[in-house]
Design an enzyme around this catalytic site. Structure first.
Site, short mmCIF file in Angstrom:
data_model
loop_
_atom_site.label_atom_id
_atom_site.label_comp_id
_atom_site.label_asym_id
_atom_site.label_seq_id
_atom_site.Cartn_x
_atom_site.Cartn_y
_atom_site.Cartn_z
N ASP A 67 0.87 -1.17 0.00
CA ASP A 67 0.00 0.00 0.00
C ASP A 67 0.91 1.22 0.00
OD1 ASP A 67 -1.62 2.17 0.66
OD2 ASP A 67 -2.79 1.05 2.15
N VAL A 68 0.80 2.07 -1.02
CA VAL A 68 1.74 3.19 -1.14
C VAL A 68 1.57 4.23 -0.04
CG1 VAL A 68 2.01 2.90 -3.63
CG2 VAL A 68 0.27 4.50 -2.75
N TYR A 162 -9.09 15.35 -7.38
CA TYR A 162 -8.16 14.70 -8.29
C TYR A 162 -7.27 15.73 -8.99
CZ TYR A 162 -6.54 11.62 -12.06
OH TYR A 162 -5.77 10.91 -12.93
N LYS A 166 -3.15 15.97 -8.81
CA LYS A 166 -2.27 15.81 -9.97
C LYS A 166 -1.44 17.06 -10.24
CE LYS A 166 -3.00 11.54 -10.85
NZ LYS A 166 -1.89 10.55 -10.72
#
Length: 259
Positions: A67-68, A162, A166
């Site tokens: 899991d990052v 989102y 980003k």
């Protein structure tokens, strides 16, 4: 924890890539493209079954569940990569989530925090572990390729979380490129628009995507294999060359202004 192993003789001389979010979508396509080009690949993700499917029992593939957002998992991922293959030449920092639908006044704090935890903090944790690994390889260094998004340039309607995440990835990319320079570590970013994946389908509503005027439109897409081919090309450049940023979109898709 590492969950597969192959004979070291099978990987002798192969360049080594770590791909996060490798079980599905763009990550899966990139991992397979690396394998097709003779790279040794560490496929990382949260679900063992999808990693196994992506790895297709390839002798140069090594699957690691991680899991990052978990620092210990991330450190174990790179320790497993070094233990298995001896080094890491390239990281494709890909794992991410689409985040909630809604304008900023509508977002639940938990949904906002989850999006940033995966897309920003997770990307930072993985990049940090990669940099530490690559510094230890000097003078070899290494390369990091972050998966941004067309949303790093222009958001879709009602995707504030989102889009913010980003845009932050772009800041991470530029910081990594600068800070990695003394150590032979390069960093670039690929911003992809409308590659045909399940994630793109999930963003659609009733067979179309929301446009700035509120209408729905079926947008053009392109084969995700083209995105994978571009990542492998970026990864395969010699150490003295780097693609800092590349935007790859479906021809004819709404882009500037998203309309």
């Amino acid at each position: 924890m590492p969950e597969s192993a192959q004979s070291p003789s099978a990987t002798a001389g192969a360049r080594v890539a770590v791909v996060t979010g490798a079980g599905t979508g763009i990550g899966r396509a990139v991992a397979r493209a690396f394998l097709d080009e003779g790279w040794a690949v560490v496929l990382a993700g949260r679900t063992r079954a999808t990693l196994d499917e992506a790895a297709v029992r390839h002798p140069l593939a090594h699957c690691v569940t991680a899991d990052v957002t978990d620092r210990d998992d991330v450190e174990a991922l790179f320790a497993a990569a070094v233990e298995r293959f001896g080094r890491v030449d390239v990281l494709f920092n890909n794992a991410g989530v689409p985040g909630p639908q809604g304008s900023v006044d509508e977002l639940a704090l938990a949904d906002w925090e989850r999006t940033l935890a995966v897309n920003v903090t997770g990307a930072m944790l993985v990049a940090g572990a990669a940099v530490r690994t690559m510094k230890a390889q000097r003078p070899q260094g290494g390369r990091i390729i972050n998966n941004g998004s067309i949303a790093a340039h222009r958001p879709r309607p009602r995707t504030a979380a989102y889009a913010v995440s980003k845009h932050a990835v772009t800041g991470l990319t530029r910081s990594l490129a600068l800070d990695g320079r003394p150590y032979g570590i390069t960093c670039g970013q690929i911003d992809i628009g409308n590659a045909a994946t399940a994630l793109l389908s999930d963003l659609g509503h009733g067979g179309g995507h929301v446009q700035p005027d509120g209408s729905l439109k079926i947008e053009p897409t392109f084969d995700v294999a083209e995105a994978a081919r571009t990542v492998v090309f970026m990864a395969s450049l010699p150490p003295n060359a780097v693609i800092g940023e590349v935007t790859l979109t479906a021809a004819g898709m709404p882009w500037d202004g998203r309309g």
